[in-house]
Design a protein around this motif. Structure first.
Motif, PDB file in Angstrom:
ATOM      1  N   LEU A   1      -5.093   1.015   4.852  1.00 49.51           N
ATOM      2  CA  LEU A   1      -6.147   1.497   3.943  1.00 49.51           C
ATOM      3  C   LEU A   1      -7.370   1.963   4.728  1.00 49.51           C
ATOM      4  CD1 LEU A   1      -6.152  -1.103   1.033  1.00 49.51           C
ATOM      5  CD2 LEU A   1      -5.902   1.371   0.795  1.00 49.51           C
ATOM      6  N   GLN A   2      -7.675   1.267   5.801  1.00 47.69           N
ATOM      7  CA  GLN A   2      -8.843   1.608   6.606  1.00 47.69           C
ATOM      8  C   GLN A   2      -8.596   2.814   7.498  1.00 47.69           C
ATOM      9  OE1 GLN A   2      -9.713  -2.029   8.651  1.00 47.69           O
ATOM     10  NE2 GLN A   2     -10.199  -3.106   6.770  1.00 47.69           N
ATOM     11  N   LYS A   3      -7.342   3.101   7.759  1.00 43.44           N
ATOM     12  CA  LYS A   3      -6.978   4.126   8.727  1.00 43.44           C
ATOM     13  C   LYS A   3      -6.608   5.464   8.084  1.00 43.44           C
ATOM     14  CE  LYS A   3      -3.057   3.351  11.304  1.00 43.44           C
ATOM     15  NZ  LYS A   3      -2.238   2.813  12.368  1.00 43.44           N
ATOM     16  N   GLU A   4      -6.057   5.418   6.887  1.00 45.44           N
ATOM     17  CA  GLU A   4      -5.478   6.620   6.281  1.00 45.44           C
ATOM     18  C   GLU A   4      -5.938   6.766   4.828  1.00 45.44           C
ATOM     19  OE1 GLU A   4      -3.662   9.981   5.852  1.00 45.44           O
ATOM     20  OE2 GLU A   4      -3.272   8.950   7.737  1.00 45.44           O
ATOM     21  N   PRO A   5      -6.749   7.777   4.512  1.00 49.57           N
ATOM     22  CA  PRO A   5      -7.233   7.953   3.132  1.00 49.57           C
ATOM     23  C   PRO A   5      -6.111   8.072   2.103  1.00 49.57           C
ATOM     24  CG  PRO A   5      -8.409   9.420   4.627  1.00 49.57           C
ATOM     25  CD  PRO A   5      -7.308   8.782   5.423  1.00 49.57           C
ATOM     26  N   ASP A   6      -4.986   8.660   2.497  1.00 52.29           N
ATOM     27  CA  ASP A   6      -3.876   8.806   1.549  1.00 52.29           C
ATOM     28  C   ASP A   6      -3.330   7.456   1.083  1.00 52.29           C
ATOM     29  OD1 ASP A   6      -4.055  11.530   1.545  1.00 52.29           O
ATOM     30  OD2 ASP A   6      -2.375  11.858   2.923  1.00 52.29           O
ATOM     31  N   VAL A   7      -3.467   6.434   1.914  1.00 51.88           N
ATOM     32  CA  VAL A   7      -3.028   5.099   1.501  1.00 51.88           C
ATOM     33  C   VAL A   7      -3.922   4.601   0.370  1.00 51.88           C
ATOM     34  CG1 VAL A   7      -2.706   2.694   2.225  1.00 51.88           C
ATOM     35  CG2 VAL A   7      -2.019   4.546   3.755  1.00 51.88           C
ATOM     36  N   GLY A   8      -5.202   4.860   0.457  1.00 51.36           N
ATOM     37  CA  GLY A   8      -6.121   4.485  -0.613  1.00 51.36           C
ATOM     38  C   GLY A   8      -5.817   5.216  -1.907  1.00 51.36           C
ATOM     39  N   LEU A   9      -5.539   6.508  -1.804  1.00 54.16           N
ATOM     40  CA  LEU A   9      -5.209   7.287  -2.995  1.00 54.16           C
ATOM     41  C   LEU A   9      -3.909   6.798  -3.629  1.00 54.16           C
ATOM     42  CD1 LEU A   9      -6.132  10.844  -1.671  1.00 54.16           C
ATOM     43  CD2 LEU A   9      -7.388   9.482  -3.352  1.00 54.16           C
TER      44      LEU A   9
END
Length: 136
Positions: free
Chosen positions: A111-119
């Motif tokens: 989540l902290q590394k890749e914005p797509d994981v947050g989305l």
């Protein structure tokens, strides 16, 4: 007549799609800029056999199980959606299941590394809200 968007098979399919989106985002986050994994075939073999990706096994298995339940027409069975919802929610931290602790830790790192994981996580949470919860 019931709303076709609330049919158990449709809801289970939505859950599967949201989990697949999360899976793709987690793979991209884990791969990062590793040039050794730029080739799709190398990446596939790494996903299958590299211990670096083993933590995603619970997610992969859940996706496969949901897809099989939908294909077999079993999504409307008693408690099926509730159990799938709770299992998916557990992956992203909505339970105290210690067997998923490693997954949740890696998910938080991604989540902290890749914005797509947050989305993708947000989409999964939005999908989980549509599903019934098992009684506590």
């Amino acid at each position: 007549m019931s709303d076709p968007d609330t049919k158990p098979s449709v809801l289970a399919g939505e859950l599967s799609n949201a989990l697949k989106e999360l899976h793709r985002a987690l793979i991209r986050a884990e791969i990062g800029d590793d040039p050794a994994l730029a080739n799709p075939y190398t990446m596939l073999f790494a996903l299958i056999g590299d211990p670096r990706f083993a933590w995603m096994g619970a997610l992969s298995e859940l996706i496969a199980r949901i897809d099989q339940i939908v294909a077999d027409g079993e999504a409307d069975g008693p408690g099926v959606l509730e159990n799938l919802r709770d299992e998916a929610a557990g992956l992203i931290g909505e339970s105290r299941d210690e067997t998923l602790a490693a997954f949740r830790l890696r998910h938080l790192t991604a989540l902290q590394k890749e914005p797509d994981v947050g989305l993708a996580t947000g989409r999964l949470r939005k999908t989980l809200v549509k599903l019934p919860s098992a009684p506590r």
